[in-house]
Design a protein around this motif. Sequence first.
Motif, PDB file in Angstrom:
ATOM      1  N   LEU A 147       8.100  24.048 -46.493  1.00 44.06           N
ATOM      2  CA  LEU A 147       9.030  25.096 -46.930  1.00 44.06           C
ATOM      3  C   LEU A 147       8.296  26.394 -47.210  1.00 44.06           C
ATOM      4  O   LEU A 147       8.766  27.478 -46.881  1.00 44.06           O
ATOM      5  CB  LEU A 147       9.787  24.648 -48.184  1.00 44.06           C
ATOM      6  CG  LEU A 147      10.816  23.530 -47.991  1.00 44.06           C
ATOM      7  CD1 LEU A 147      11.417  23.135 -49.328  1.00 44.06           C
ATOM      8  CD2 LEU A 147      11.924  23.963 -47.039  1.00 44.06           C
ATOM      9  N   LEU A 148       7.109  26.264 -47.840  1.00 41.64           N
ATOM     10  CA  LEU A 148       6.379  27.462 -48.237  1.00 41.64           C
ATOM     11  C   LEU A 148       5.867  28.243 -47.032  1.00 41.64           C
ATOM     12  O   LEU A 148       5.595  29.430 -47.120  1.00 41.64           O
ATOM     13  CB  LEU A 148       5.201  27.106 -49.148  1.00 41.64           C
ATOM     14  CG  LEU A 148       5.587  26.813 -50.592  1.00 41.64           C
ATOM     15  CD1 LEU A 148       4.362  26.511 -51.424  1.00 41.64           C
ATOM     16  CD2 LEU A 148       6.347  27.983 -51.202  1.00 41.64           C
ATOM     17  N   LEU A 149       5.759  27.557 -45.913  1.00 39.81           N
ATOM     18  CA  LEU A 149       5.303  28.233 -44.703  1.00 39.81           C
ATOM     19  C   LEU A 149       6.196  29.434 -44.405  1.00 39.81           C
ATOM     20  O   LEU A 149       5.734  30.453 -43.877  1.00 39.81           O
ATOM     21  CB  LEU A 149       5.348  27.228 -43.544  1.00 39.81           C
ATOM     22  CG  LEU A 149       4.530  27.536 -42.312  1.00 39.81           C
ATOM     23  CD1 LEU A 149       3.071  27.720 -42.700  1.00 39.81           C
ATOM     24  CD2 LEU A 149       4.657  26.394 -41.320  1.00 39.81           C
ATOM     25  N   GLY A 150       7.446  29.317 -44.740  1.00 42.05           N
ATOM     26  CA  GLY A 150       8.331  30.472 -44.599  1.00 42.05           C
ATOM     27  C   GLY A 150       9.254  30.425 -43.411  1.00 42.05           C
ATOM     28  O   GLY A 150       9.980  31.380 -43.159  1.00 42.05           O
TER      29      GLY A 150
END
Lengths: 581, 193
Positions: free
Chosen positions: A21-24
């Motif tokens: 998720l943090l990958l964007g």
Amino acid sequence: MLEFIAQNMAPIMFASLIIFLLLGYPVAFALAANGLFFFAIGVELAPYSGGEITLFWPLLGALPDRFWGVMSNDTLLAIPFFTFMGLILERSGMAEDLLDTVGQLFGPIRGGLAYAVILVGALLAATTGVVAASVISMGLISLPIMLRYGYDRRVASGVIAASGTLAQIIPPSLVLIVLADQLGKSVGDMYAGAIVPGMVLTGLYMLYVFGLTVLYPKSAPALPLEARTLGSGVVSFIVMAVIVIALTWLLEHFLVPSQGDNAGILATSAGILAAYFIAVADKVSGFNILSRLTQQVIIVLIPPLALIFLVLGTIFLGIATPTEGGAMGAVGALVLALSKRRLSFDLLKQALAATTRLSSFVMFILIGARVFSLTFYGVNGHLWVEHLLINLPGGQLGFLIVVNILVFILAFFLDFFELAFIIVPLLGPVAEKLGIDLIWFGVLLGINMQTSFMHPPFGFALFYLRSVAAKVPYIDKITKLRTEPVTTAQIYWGAVPFVIIQVIMVCLAIAFPQMIMRYKGDAETNKGSIEMQLPDIGKNSTKPMGTGNTPGLELAPLGMPDTKKPATPAAPDLSQPPKFN
Amino acid sequence: MAALLTLSRLIDATTEFIGKAVSWLVLAAVLVSAGNAIVRKVFDTSSNAWLEAQWYLFGAVFFLAAAYTLKQNEHIRIDIFYGSRSKQTQDRIELFGLLFFLMPFCLLMLWLLVPYTLEAFHSGEMSAAAGGLILWPSKALILGGFVLLTIQGVSEIIKRIAIMNGLMDDPNPHLASHAPLDMAPEVKGDNHA
């Protein structure tokens, strides 16, 4: 090594979800990809897992049916309806009218404009579930006025951003629909549970402004005389208000024998309608017994109030399901906009396109979450979460505190849709096992998630406000003075007190569950009977609303023996709020 | 590359047209649902077919508009990390996501949805509710949504590669956070001037 991974798939999967998720990349597809990736690993590792993993290739075939289930879900239909309704009202200038008039009403007192923003924010919240629209229109209309008359910039921006987020907690909010769906409860109950906390929260905001005006009178001054365009005439407003309240009260007493619980809502509607007709008659006939201010306030305020009653009133009275209420509200909004001659083809087209895009991204997060949960349950992830949380010290209270702190922290970088679709289905079953009322739990989370809009530096409300607040010095239209812009730091600092208020509100809602438990209506008064949450068929249309998407959350079907009844007298009563003291 | 970009423009135009066209179904759903509510109250009757029509319409909206939403870059993302990266890194993440997140999901779903829809079509399966609608069109909507999403994914890959090679500008550059749900860009303009 393989055994270790196989037996700890759930934590590994959850940790890597955070990375995905943090990958964007868009959440919907990151969720789905995470689910599929670990599905493949899970199938390969299943033999090493000692029965922990129950995944096999043909299980993928369940996905189309899961998506179809998402689609055939009546509850979620309320999302586009309330979004569309809010956008139409917003764009037909309701916010402008309300802010102008209510601002004039409260203008003469210190902090008046701030009170007006909070009240209008609450009113807008009661007609729509969309935060962005409220914040943007209030930022465009009220912020320049507040700056013109010397409001502290932090106070002005904080009040606007926070009042805009009231749309999250005051029904008919989208977050409550999603929470009800994920917790397998009825949206109507969720709305009924949220209404008092929503009002208390609005009160807390106003109390904060009041405190400020006492301590720092210069931070929120009253409007100067020349800015009171509608003149004074508050006396006639107060007289009018007293008459309407008296009328309502009398009617209620008159109606109680025949209408029972509904008397209050019916009498209020009648009282409000009466006020409207008096004001219109007064204006049209030219008698002008009422002051201009009173006329204007009543004429501008009543149509949205009537719409709120049409939507929320019918839902609470059980006349309409939330979905039907949303549809009626959307039609009502179209009628209002038409009658103001502000409904253009272009406006309609834009509102529809915006509703479509919002629906699409929300529903696709849900689709992605369905892929994720297929795998996550297959690796016994729900059991892992349960073990983590159920043994927390302090029982219910400990669980609530830990969960709320967790959600508060996650809200710094997750949007409420993500929280609701990913986190809530994991927490719901644990809360239910601990005997926590799920409506109470949902409303608590709703209040808490409201902070996700206000947290500096990622809060969306702050971002919306930033997009409409002046970034460079400008010359004020009225005073012709050079006005300094609002800095980003001021917007951030302005939000901080409201985040703190939000935390206080969560604590209040934990300490006084009665605020929320009201949704059970009479059930609260005849305690002692063990009353279960059955899908209340009477309130809803042909289908029960709680669609119980989440395994483990299925409601006991009507007429079945009450399997969830506490086995021993000592077991916690699931239907009652816990008592802490 | 020029031919690919033409293909991409063609795909974009198609999905945008479909996305905007289905947005009218929101209005239809509103009217059907309000009508159902009134009929239920006034005539004390209800038709399962019309009740099902509500979510058929909404399903058509969100499945068929998913590709358009992707094109508009409005599927929300968590940009705590992404938002602070350089444009080059963002482009790489984007391409990675398209190739390894979006496309495998879409292709798998196509592979599963084709037989799923065909089976419903051949069996002529009806809704379980009395007087309900026939089921295969609703299943075909899911399939249609994923078909559009897949071809939009192809278009996005083409565009992303072109952007990375300096052949075109990013039509939807990433903003500090996902774009506000404002309906018209003019609110972003400065009204204080």
